[in-house]
Design an enzyme around this catalytic site. Structure first.
Site, PDB file in Angstrom:
ATOM      1  CD  GLU A 281     130.711  18.911  63.267  1.00  0.00           C
ATOM      2  OE1 GLU A 281     131.865  18.805  63.731  1.00  0.00           O
ATOM      3  OE2 GLU A 281     130.057  19.961  63.333  1.00  0.00           O
ATOM      4  CD  GLU A 312     124.831  20.597  67.191  1.00  0.00           C
ATOM      5  OE1 GLU A 312     124.041  20.672  66.234  1.00  0.00           O
ATOM      6  OE2 GLU A 312     126.067  20.681  67.064  1.00  0.00           O
ATOM      7  CG  ASP A 470     128.135  19.602  58.546  1.00  0.00           C
ATOM      8  OD1 ASP A 470     128.051  19.437  59.773  1.00  0.00           O
ATOM      9  OD2 ASP A 470     127.193  19.411  57.759  1.00  0.00           O
TER      10      ASP A 470
HETATM   11  C1  GLC Z   1     122.350  16.727  59.123  1.00  0.00           C
HETATM   12  C2  GLC Z   1     121.078  16.601  58.308  1.00  0.00           C
HETATM   13  C3  GLC Z   1     121.300  16.876  56.846  1.00  0.00           C
HETATM   14  C4  GLC Z   1     122.046  18.192  56.667  1.00  0.00           C
HETATM   15  C5  GLC Z   1     123.241  18.271  57.578  1.00  0.00           C
HETATM   16  C6  GLC Z   1     123.831  19.649  57.552  1.00  0.00           C
HETATM   17  O1  GLC Z   1     123.247  15.740  58.763  1.00  0.00           O
HETATM   18  O2  GLC Z   1     120.534  15.297  58.447  1.00  0.00           O
HETATM   19  O3  GLC Z   1     120.076  16.909  56.172  1.00  0.00           O
HETATM   20  O4  GLC Z   1     122.477  18.303  55.351  1.00  0.00           O
HETATM   21  O5  GLC Z   1     122.906  17.975  58.913  1.00  0.00           O
HETATM   22  O6  GLC Z   1     124.754  19.786  58.552  1.00  0.00           O
END
Ligand code: GLC
Length: 487
Positions: A281, A312, A470
């Site tokens: 990711e 990205e 995510d």
């Molecule tokens: C990255 C950031 C983190 C956040 C995350 C969300 O990892 O460092 O702070 O929670 O992105 O995708």
């Protein structure tokens, strides 16, 4: 595209995937987790902040486009840039000064699990996967508290020279400090004036100030690496956090050392289960040398699947030498989606991937290498499942379990997403990537790849935007793997 039809497909996909998930034995998730200190910026907050600076100074700093936060003015400049474009960005800071300054001048609303691996582990555990093995090299006692307390979420721990799996709360490293990131969320419509220039924030998004304490190393403890088999059975791995790698360290080591360790871990994960699939990711990576090394040395040829957003994609294309394509992805004119599609195809080829999943506001595109064992319908179900999860996450802030995830089904499919795809249809049919009928299903057939496109569910006023990407990537990847196991 018929919006009702896509609503129904979301519902069917959700229940199909729900039935497949129990087929997964386990997922490994590493490396980054931190505590997110979240502040939703209001009009007043912004005015108060602006008053602390001279607007001419802010304007000048905006023009230098700082890639690290060394002082409050850098923060102010990057905040304005992010708000002006409505684009997410993550900027590192290597001192704790800015942390103190922000605490004194702004404060935060609440804290929660942050970092891609942290967010993904909690999500997968709550989707009731049999086993989620999280691995955070810098797991502190405080950080461990942010992990879901459920029996299926485990973390490796060294006990008498043997690696065992324990709940994170029993697996932390004593005496370690916590990594805290600041998240500044802002909403569409906020009016900003600086030095005589006005703009209106075009969409909900956020700026992240990422703390990178000197001691942080993106690496795996030796003993865990040597006894990696104790984490198995594992069907897949979701890896992230490589952006933490620095070009040079005070002890003389360089990014090359950490890149090569990272590749060894990937190789070993695959050697222990040749069927295993690996997803990386991506996130915003300011340093171009590191961005390129991550893509060409860690991702290329070693992993199967990549998840990323539109910005990205543009940034990745840029360091891979496709500048023109990169600019047309970022410019987002009416053919923006066409460029995005070509960009994603280019990434699949340049990095020898099996799958590239791009999430954009209102739609997702997934490019697939020919010969993938799943049908396009099965891939589409995986994407639709993740769109429902994203809806639930934006609605509630967090998904507590699979039943709660179903709340995402109530979120409507984005009308704007449908509209964007309608425009793209003309191109696809014209180029014979599909017939108009195939397009209605979301299926494209290229010469050397296939693709699935779906309109996605979008919450009008999201509770939070952090971690939605995510959630999308993890949901779709887990759904895909589960379906592969079921077959
Ligand atoms: C990255 C950031 C983190 C956040 C995350 C969300 O990892 O460092 O702070 O929670 O992105 O995708």
């Amino acid at each position: 595209m018929d919006i009702q039809e896509w609503e129904q497909r979301h519902t069917d996909a959700f229940y199909n995937v729900k039935k497949s998930l129990p087929y997964l034995e386990g997922m490994f998730v590493a490396y980054n987790s931190n505590i997110d200190a979240i502040k939703h910026l209001t009009d007043e907050d912004l005015c108060r902040l602006m008053e602390l600076f001279d607007e001419v100074d802010i304007q000048k700093r905006v023009e230098t486009y700082p890639r690290e936060i060394n002082e409050p003015l850098d923060f102010m400049a990057r905040l304005l840039i992010s708000m002006r474009e409505g684009k997410a960005a993550e900027i590192p800071t290597h001192t704790s000064d800015i942390h103190e300054w922000l605490k004194a001048h702004l404060g935060f609303d609440y804290a929660r699990m942050g970092g891609q691996a942290g967010i993904i582990s909690n999500l997968l555990a709550r989707l009731e996967l049999k086993k989620v093995v999280a691995y955070i090299p810098w797991l502190s006692e405080e950080q461990a508290d942010y992990f879901a307390a459920s029996d299926n979420l485990l973390h490796p721990k060294l006990e008498d020279g043997k690696v065992v799996l324990k709940p994170p709360k029993e697996a932390f490293k004593p005496g370690i400090e916590s990594k805290v990131n600041w998240i500044f969320e802002y909403s569409r419509g906020l009016e900003v004036t600086c030095n005589g220039n006005n703009f209106t924030v075009p969409r909900d998004n956020r700026l992240i100030i990422s703390s990178r304490p000197k001691w942080i190393r993106l690496d795996m403890d030796r003993e865990i690496y040597e006894q990696l088999e104790s984490l198995y059975p594992i069907d897949g791995a979701m890896l992230s956090g490589y952006q933490m790698i620095k070009e040079e360290y005070e002890d003389g080591s360089t990014y090359k050392d950490y890149v090569s360790h990272s590749v060894k871990v990937i190789e070993k994960l695959k050697a222990l289960n040749p069927e295993l699939r690996i997803h990386v990711e991506l996130t915003s990576i300011q340093n171009r040398v590191i961005r390129k090394a991550i893509l060409t040395e860690i991702v290329a040829r070693h992993v199967h699947s990549l998840g990323l957003d539109t910005v990205e994609v543009a940034n990745a294309l840029n360091v891979l030498g496709h500048e023109e394509l990169s600019y047309s992805v970022i410019r987002k004119e009416e053919n923006g989606i066409t460029s995005l599609y070509h960009g994603a195809v280019q990434l699949l080829k340049d990095l020898s991937l099996e799958r590239v999943h791009v999430h954009s506001l209102g739609f997702y595109i997934c490019i697939l290498a020919k010969g993938h064992p799943l049908t396009l319908k099965e891939h589409r179900d995986a994407l639709l499942f993740s769109s429902t999860l994203a809806g639930a996450k934006a609605l509630t802030g967090d998904i507590e379990n699979l039943d709660e995830a179903a709340a995402g089904l109530e979120v409507p499919v984005s009308g704007k997403g449908i509209e964007d795809l309608e425009n793209f249809k003309l191109y696809c049919v014209g180029k014979r990537l599909c017939t108009p009928e195939e397009f209605e299903f979301g299926y494209l057939y290229g010469a050397d790849h296939n693709a699935v496109i779906i309109p996605s569910k979008v919450v009008e006023k999201p509770k939070s935007t952090v971690g939605i990407g995510d959630t999308i990537s993890a949901g779709a990847f887990a759904a895909m793997l589960a379906t592969m196991k079921q077959k």
